[in-house]
Design an enzyme around this catalytic site. Structure first.
Site, short mmCIF file in Angstrom:
data_model
loop_
_atom_site.label_atom_id
_atom_site.label_comp_id
_atom_site.label_asym_id
_atom_site.label_seq_id
_atom_site.Cartn_x
_atom_site.Cartn_y
_atom_site.Cartn_z
N TRP A 253 11.83 -88.98 19.58
CA TRP A 253 13.12 -88.31 19.54
C TRP A 253 14.19 -89.17 18.87
O TRP A 253 15.33 -89.20 19.30
CB TRP A 253 13.59 -87.89 20.95
CG TRP A 253 12.51 -87.27 21.76
CD1 TRP A 253 11.86 -87.83 22.81
CD2 TRP A 253 11.91 -85.98 21.57
NE1 TRP A 253 10.90 -86.98 23.29
CE2 TRP A 253 10.91 -85.83 22.55
CE3 TRP A 253 12.13 -84.95 20.67
CZ2 TRP A 253 10.14 -84.69 22.65
CZ3 TRP A 253 11.35 -83.81 20.77
CH2 TRP A 253 10.37 -83.69 21.75
N PHE B 26 12.56 -61.32 12.24
CA PHE B 26 13.48 -60.46 12.98
C PHE B 26 13.02 -60.23 14.42
O PHE B 26 13.84 -59.92 15.29
CB PHE B 26 13.65 -59.12 12.26
CG PHE B 26 12.50 -58.17 12.40
CD1 PHE B 26 12.49 -57.21 13.41
CD2 PHE B 26 11.42 -58.24 11.54
CE1 PHE B 26 11.43 -56.34 13.55
CE2 PHE B 26 10.36 -57.37 11.67
CZ PHE B 26 10.35 -56.42 12.68
N THR B 27 11.74 -60.41 14.70
CA THR B 27 11.24 -60.15 16.06
C THR B 27 11.82 -61.12 17.08
O THR B 27 11.76 -60.86 18.28
CB THR B 27 9.69 -60.21 16.11
OG1 THR B 27 9.25 -61.51 15.71
CG2 THR B 27 9.07 -59.14 15.22
#
Length: 193
Positions: A49, A66-67
């Site tokens: 990280w 778009f889902t």
């Protein structure tokens, strides 16, 4: 797409972008900054990280999806929160352009907008992070609830009088036609915010 490989990357990020009806240039710019600066990679000493895709000079593969704007109505997906196709394509292309301007254009790849695609992702970790712009952080179902709460707050606010306290407390002359007891009708003194 259609059995043909049109794009691929090595190490980097696969960005699945769901574009909402409410997204604006502001959200687009926020997402570009976040994606390119998100510290999800390890540094040279193995510390997790620590590094962004730009720090490591890795690639970014973007897929319009778009889902991601799906709201379940029972068991049926509803996509009414997704931006309509023509607007979304323009928004998506602008998003890609901004990514390329902010980073190295040759390291930004994409799929084919609106096409049925088979996307193969080898997730290293696995690590999947959902990013939302600050303006879009409200759940659409909660929006109505929040709007109702706001309306209740507005109703319970102290009303702002339209006249000064001196005028309000001054004795009224019975012969003054502008003097009113309030019996003639309800006149609201609230102002629009």
């Amino acid at each position: 797409v259609g059995g043909e490989q049109i794009s691929s990357i090595g190490r980097g990020l696969c960005v699945l972008l769901g574009i909402s009806l409410e997204d604006t240039q502001r959200e687009l710019e926020h997402m570009v900054r976040k994606i390119l600066n998100l510290r999800v990679f390890e540094d040279e000493s193995g510390k997790h990280w620590s590094k962004s895709v730009m720090d490591k000079q890795y690639e970014v593969l973007c897929v319009s999806q778009f889902t991601l704007q799906c709201i379940l109505k029972g068991n049926k997906p509803d996509y009414h929160m997704a931006m309509p196709t023509e607007q979304a394509e323009c928004f998506y292309n602008n998003f890609l352009e901004q990514l390329r301007k902010a980073y190295k254009p040759e390291l930004i790849k994409d799929g084919k907008f609106g096409a049925y695609m088979q996307v193969h992702i080898q997730n290293d970790g696995p690590v999947t992070i959902e990013l939302e712009s600050p303006a879009a952080a409200v759940d659409p179902k909660q929006l109505t609830k929040l709007e109702k709460q706001q309306q209740r707050k507005e109703k319970t606010r102290t009303k702002v009088p339209s006249e000064s306290s001196r005028e309000r407390n001054a004795p009224r002359n019975k012969d003054d036609p502008s003097a009113s007891s309030g019996a003639e009708g309800d006149v609201s003194s609230e102002r629009e915010p």
